[in-house]
Design a protein around this motif. Structure first.
Motif, PDB file in Angstrom:
ATOM      1  N   SER A 157       0.825  -1.198   0.000  1.00 47.24           N
ATOM      2  CA  SER A 157       0.000   0.000   0.000  1.00 47.24           C
ATOM      3  C   SER A 157       0.865   1.255   0.000  1.00 47.24           C
ATOM      4  O   SER A 157       0.592   2.227  -0.719  1.00 47.24           O
ATOM      5  CB  SER A 157      -0.911  -0.010   1.232  1.00 47.24           C
ATOM      6  N   ALA A 158       1.949   1.229   0.783  1.00 48.10           N
ATOM      7  CA  ALA A 158       2.863   2.372   0.847  1.00 48.10           C
ATOM      8  C   ALA A 158       3.586   2.572  -0.479  1.00 48.10           C
ATOM      9  O   ALA A 158       3.751   3.703  -0.949  1.00 48.10           O
ATOM     10  CB  ALA A 158       3.883   2.164   1.976  1.00 48.10           C
ATOM     11  N   VAL A 159       4.004   1.468  -1.094  1.00 49.16           N
ATOM     12  CA  VAL A 159       4.693   1.559  -2.388  1.00 49.16           C
ATOM     13  C   VAL A 159       3.752   2.115  -3.453  1.00 49.16           C
ATOM     14  O   VAL A 159       4.144   2.943  -4.286  1.00 49.16           O
ATOM     15  CB  VAL A 159       5.228   0.175  -2.827  1.00 49.16           C
ATOM     16  N   LYS A 160       2.501   1.680  -3.415  1.00 49.81           N
ATOM     17  CA  LYS A 160       1.530   2.174  -4.394  1.00 49.81           C
ATOM     18  C   LYS A 160       1.330   3.681  -4.229  1.00 49.81           C
ATOM     19  O   LYS A 160       1.215   4.422  -5.204  1.00 49.81           O
ATOM     20  CB  LYS A 160       0.198   1.431  -4.245  1.00 49.81           C
ATOM     21  N   GLU A 161       1.310   4.140  -2.981  1.00 53.75           N
ATOM     22  CA  GLU A 161       1.161   5.573  -2.722  1.00 53.75           C
ATOM     23  C   GLU A 161       2.382   6.345  -3.230  1.00 53.75           C
ATOM     24  O   GLU A 161       2.260   7.419  -3.822  1.00 53.75           O
ATOM     25  CB  GLU A 161       0.964   5.827  -1.224  1.00 53.75           C
ATOM     26  N   LEU A 162       3.573   5.781  -3.008  1.00 49.69           N
ATOM     27  CA  LEU A 162       4.791   6.393  -3.549  1.00 49.69           C
ATOM     28  C   LEU A 162       4.717   6.467  -5.072  1.00 49.69           C
ATOM     29  O   LEU A 162       5.066   7.483  -5.684  1.00 49.69           O
ATOM     30  CB  LEU A 162       6.020   5.570  -3.138  1.00 49.69           C
ATOM     31  N   GLY A 163       4.247   5.373  -5.674  1.00 51.86           N
ATOM     32  CA  GLY A 163       4.097   5.346  -7.135  1.00 51.86           C
ATOM     33  C   GLY A 163       3.106   6.370  -7.630  1.00 51.86           C
ATOM     34  O   GLY A 163       3.308   7.017  -8.667  1.00 51.86           O
TER      35      GLY A 163
END
Length: 211
Positions: free
Chosen positions: A120-126
């Motif tokens: 979820s955090a990586v998707k937000e960074l993306g």
């Protein structure tokens, strides 16, 4: 205009595409710094025109485990885009974002297993990074650009790149790659891939007054 290939267009207006890379990467750097709460520096982006099959080698080999954020682009222009970075880079950024609370070992970032929270955090960074590039493109061209909900993938580079390859197959024989090295206390490589259809490519350059 219909007789122009993507290669001719890109070679002729390479400086414009370089400017897009500079602004997009600059926006992404600022957004990243705000998210992770520390200073982030950026190298001058390298803009390359490649054949699609060359991409795997550029990002470290088809077998390299990468994290990819892929989305469709709609509105005044249509196409797709992807931002990919190494698993180690993703783990480092997530660790920063979570203020180290996940207990990620910075010495073994490649070994870290991503759970639901990390994904979820990586998707937000993306979201932030791809949004920065699209905002740069929209700001430069005054075109309305709407991204789809991004898809996240963690896999070998060859498998991740097969997703836009399906799109790419009907678009031409070249692809635009913007490579940027971000750094805080370590260097982080990121690769932005833009795949507009030919009509959209011409719209982008026309709106910039160079076509």
């Amino acid at each position: 205009m219909k007789d122009l290939s993507m290669e001719q267009l890109t070679n002729q207006y390479f400086d414009v595409l370089q400017e897009l890379g500079n602004i997009g990467a600059g926006n992404a750097t600022t957004a990243l710094a705000q998210m992770v709460g520390c200073k982030v520096d950026m190298s001058v982006p390298q803009v390359r025109l490649l054949e699609f099959h060359e991409l795997g080698a550029i990002v470290g080999g088809d077998d390299q485990i990468m994290v990819g954020i892929y989305l469709q682009v709609e509105g005044d222009i249509e196409g797709s885009m992807m931002f990919i970075f190494t698993k180690a880079t993703a783990a480092h950024l997530v660790n920063k974002l979570m203020c180290g609370m996940l207990g990620i070992d910075e010495e073994n970032l490649e070994e870290y297993q991503f759970g639901e929270m990390e994904c979820s955090a990586v998707k937000e960074l993306g979201n932030i990074i791809t949004g920065a590039y699209l905002n740069a493109l929209s700001g430069l061209t005054n075109l309305k650009i709407y991204p789809s909900v991004p898809q996240l993938g963690i896999d070998m580079a060859g498998a991740l790149l097969s997703v836009p390859a399906v799109e790419f197959g009907v678009l031409g024989d070249k692809i635009l790659l913007i490579q940027t090295t971000f750094s805080d206390d370590v260097e982080l490589d990121g690769y932005f891939i833009l795949i507009p259809d030919m009509n959209s490519y011409e719209k982008i350059l026309s709106s910039l007054g160079v076509l």
